[in-house]
Enzyme design. Structure first.
Site, short mmCIF file in Angstrom:
data_model
loop_
_atom_site.label_atom_id
_atom_site.label_comp_id
_atom_site.label_asym_id
_atom_site.label_seq_id
_atom_site.Cartn_x
_atom_site.Cartn_y
_atom_site.Cartn_z
N VAL A 68 0.81 -1.23 0.00
CA VAL A 68 0.00 0.00 0.00
C VAL A 68 0.84 1.27 0.00
O VAL A 68 0.33 2.35 -0.27
CB VAL A 68 -1.00 0.05 1.19
CG1 VAL A 68 -2.08 -1.01 1.06
CG2 VAL A 68 -0.28 -0.01 2.53
N SER A 143 -7.94 4.36 15.05
CA SER A 143 -7.65 3.56 16.24
C SER A 143 -8.09 4.34 17.47
O SER A 143 -8.12 5.58 17.46
CB SER A 143 -6.14 3.30 16.33
OG SER A 143 -5.77 2.91 17.63
N TYR A 156 2.49 5.50 15.91
CA TYR A 156 1.20 4.90 15.54
C TYR A 156 0.07 5.92 15.70
O TYR A 156 -0.77 6.10 14.81
CB TYR A 156 0.97 3.68 16.43
CG TYR A 156 -0.24 2.86 16.09
CD1 TYR A 156 -0.24 1.97 15.03
CD2 TYR A 156 -1.40 2.95 16.87
CE1 TYR A 156 -1.36 1.20 14.75
CE2 TYR A 156 -2.51 2.19 16.59
CZ TYR A 156 -2.49 1.31 15.53
OH TYR A 156 -3.61 0.56 15.25
N LYS A 160 -2.43 7.61 12.89
CA LYS A 160 -3.89 7.42 12.96
C LYS A 160 -4.61 8.75 13.09
O LYS A 160 -5.72 8.92 12.56
CB LYS A 160 -4.24 6.49 14.13
CG LYS A 160 -3.75 5.05 13.95
CD LYS A 160 -4.34 4.40 12.71
CE LYS A 160 -4.00 2.91 12.62
NZ LYS A 160 -4.54 2.29 11.40
N ILE A 189 -8.41 -5.16 19.66
CA ILE A 189 -9.06 -6.29 18.97
C ILE A 189 -8.06 -7.44 18.88
O ILE A 189 -6.89 -7.23 18.56
CB ILE A 189 -9.48 -5.87 17.53
CG1 ILE A 189 -10.29 -4.55 17.56
CG2 ILE A 189 -10.29 -6.98 16.87
CD1 ILE A 189 -11.52 -4.55 18.43
P1 NAI Z 1 -2.97 -7.44 11.19
O1 NAI Z 1 -1.49 -7.31 11.30
O2 NAI Z 1 -3.61 -8.64 11.73
O3 NAI Z 1 -3.41 -7.19 9.69
C1 NAI Z 1 -2.88 -6.12 8.95
C2 NAI Z 1 -2.82 -6.51 7.50
O4 NAI Z 1 -2.25 -5.41 6.76
C3 NAI Z 1 -1.90 -7.72 7.26
O5 NAI Z 1 -2.56 -8.66 6.43
C4 NAI Z 1 -0.69 -7.13 6.59
O6 NAI Z 1 -0.03 -8.03 5.69
C5 NAI Z 1 -1.28 -5.94 5.87
N1 NAI Z 1 -0.26 -4.93 5.57
C6 NAI Z 1 0.57 -4.33 6.44
N2 NAI Z 1 1.39 -3.50 5.79
C7 NAI Z 1 1.07 -3.58 4.47
C8 NAI Z 1 1.56 -2.96 3.29
N3 NAI Z 1 2.58 -2.08 3.33
N4 NAI Z 1 0.98 -3.24 2.12
C9 NAI Z 1 -0.05 -4.13 2.06
N5 NAI Z 1 -0.55 -4.76 3.14
C10 NAI Z 1 0.01 -4.48 4.32
O7 NAI Z 1 -3.57 -6.15 11.92
P2 NAI Z 1 -5.07 -5.86 12.41
O8 NAI Z 1 -5.04 -5.88 13.89
O9 NAI Z 1 -6.04 -6.64 11.66
O10 NAI Z 1 -5.16 -4.33 12.01
C11 NAI Z 1 -5.88 -3.86 10.86
C12 NAI Z 1 -6.03 -2.37 10.98
O11 NAI Z 1 -6.78 -2.06 12.16
C13 NAI Z 1 -4.72 -1.61 11.10
O12 NAI Z 1 -4.79 -0.40 10.38
C14 NAI Z 1 -4.61 -1.34 12.58
O13 NAI Z 1 -3.82 -0.22 12.87
C15 NAI Z 1 -6.08 -1.11 12.93
N6 NAI Z 1 -6.38 -1.31 14.33
C16 NAI Z 1 -6.18 -2.51 14.96
C17 NAI Z 1 -6.49 -2.66 16.29
C18 NAI Z 1 -6.29 -3.94 17.01
O14 NAI Z 1 -6.42 -3.94 18.25
N7 NAI Z 1 -5.99 -5.04 16.35
C19 NAI Z 1 -6.99 -1.53 17.08
C20 NAI Z 1 -7.17 -0.32 16.34
C21 NAI Z 1 -6.88 -0.23 15.01
#
Ligand code: NAI
Length: 254
Positions: A68, A143, A156, A160, A189
Site C-alpha cells: 500500500v 484507532s 502509531y 492514525k 481487537i
Molecule cells: P494485522 O497485522 O492482523 O493485519 C494487517 C494486514 O495489513 C496484514 O494482512 C498485513 O499483511 C497488511 N499490511 C501491512 N502493511 C502492508 C503494506 N505495506 N501493504 C499491504 N498490506 C500491508 O492487523 P489488524 O489488527 O487486523 O489491524 C488492521 C487495521 O486495524 C490496522 O490499520 C490497525 O492499525 C487497525 N487497528 C487494529 C487494532 C487492534 O487492536 N488489532 C486496534 C485499532 C486499530
C-alpha cells in the site's frame, strides 16, 4: 418506513489488509453481504486464504498482491476494478517505542504504511467513484489511539490522527459527489497484530479490559467488520466525516 438494507448485492468493494485480522473479517463480511470483493495485501498466502474463505461461502473474490505504500500499485489495482462502490482502507502496522527512543526511520515507516497507504487508497477510490458517478462509501481504519495517548504510541498515534484528518477533509471535498467518507476507530481487537505486538501484551490487555472496559473484554475482528459494513451500506446514508468507535466502551485501557 422501510428498513435500509445491509445488502451489497451488485456492488464492488476493495479491502486493503485483506490477508488477515480485521481486513480479512471485512472482506469476508462484505462478500457475505453480496459485494464482489477485491482484497489487497502484501501477504500472498493470507490473501489467498481470504479469497478461499469467501469462495467457500459462495462469494466472489479477486486478489491484488501489493504494497500500500507504492502509490502506482494501488492506482493500478483500484483502476482495474472498473467500478468501485466501497473502499475499506484497513492495512496497517503496529509500532511501539517511547518518545525518547523514537527514530526518524520509525516515524517514516509508520507514516508510510498507516497514513500514506490509506491516503493512496482513498485518492484512487474517490477518483474512480467520481469518474463513474458512483455514490460510494470510503471507510478508513483509525484507532482508539486517536482519543488517548499511551506509552509507546507516538508514531502509531500520529499516523492514525492523520487518518482521521484525511477522513474529515476528504468527506468535505467529495460529499457533493454523493461519496461518504468515515473512519472506524477500534479499541483493542484480538488479531495477529496484537498477538505479535509484544509477548504477553494480549494477556495483559485482556486482564486490563476485563477490569476497565464496560463490556469487560477485548473485541473480535468480526465486530469491527460489522462497523465497516454499517458505514459501507445504505444504512448509514446520511453519515459522513464521522468516527465510529467500536471499542467496548473504552478507547484504550490506560
Ligand atoms: P494485522 O497485522 O492482523 O493485519 C494487517 C494486514 O495489513 C496484514 O494482512 C498485513 O499483511 C497488511 N499490511 C501491512 N502493511 C502492508 C503494506 N505495506 N501493504 C499491504 N498490506 C500491508 O492487523 P489488524 O489488527 O487486523 O489491524 C488492521 C487495521 O486495524 C490496522 O490499520 C490497525 O492499525 C487497525 N487497528 C487494529 C487494532 C487492534 O487492536 N488489532 C486496534 C485499532 C486499530
Amino acid at each position: 418506513m422501510a428498513v435500509k438494507a445491509y445488502d451489497l448485492t451488485g456492488r464492488t468493494a476493495f479491502v486493503t489488509g485483506a490477508a488477515g485480522g480485521i481486513g480479512r473479517a471485512c472482506a469476508v463480511l462484505l462478500a457475505e453481504a453480496g459485494a464482489l470483493v477485491h482484497g489487497a495485501d502484501r501477504d500472498a498466502t493470507g490473501l489467498h486464504e481470504t479469497a478461499a474463505l469467501i469462495k467457500d461461502r459462495g462469494g466472489i473474490a479477486r486478489t491484488h498482491l501489493l504494497d500500500v505504500t507504492e502509490h502506482a500499485q494501488v492506482r493500478q489495482a483500484v483502476e482495474s476494478c472498473g467500478r468501485l462502490d466501497v473502499m475499506a482502507a484497513v492495512a496497517g502496522i503496529m509500532h511501539s517505542s517511547p518518545v525518547l527512543d523514537t527514530r526518524e526511520e520509525d516515524l517514516d515507516r509508520v507514516l508510510d504504511v498507516n497514513f500514506k497507504g490509506v491516503l493512496y487508497a482513498c485518492q484512487e477510490a474517490a477518483r474512480l467513484m467520481i469518474s463513474n458517478g458512483t455514490r460510494g462509501s470510503i471507510v478508513t481504519m483509525a484507532s482508539g489511539a486517536v482519543d488517548t495517548g499511551g506509552p509507546g504510541l507516538l508514531c502509531y498515534g500520529v499516523a492514525k490522527a492523520a487518518v482521521v484528518q484525511l477522513t474529515k477533509t476528504l468527506a468535505t471535498e467529495v460529499g457533493r459527489h454523493g461519496i461518504r467518507v468515515n473512519a472506524v476507530a477500534p479499541g483493542w481487537i484480538r488479531t495477529p497484530m496484537t498477538d505479535r505486538h509484544d509477548p504477553g501484551a494480549q494477556e495483559r490487555t485482556e486482564a486490563l479490559m476485563s477490569r476497565m472496559s464496560p463490556l469487560g473484554r477485548v473485541g473480535e475482528p468480526d465486530e469491527i467488520a460489522h462497523a465497516v459494513l454499517h458505514l459501507a451500506s445504505d444504512a448509514s446514508s446520511f453519515t459522513t466525516g464521522q468516527i465510529l468507535r467500536p471499542n467496548g466502551g473504552v478507547a484504550m485501557p490506560w
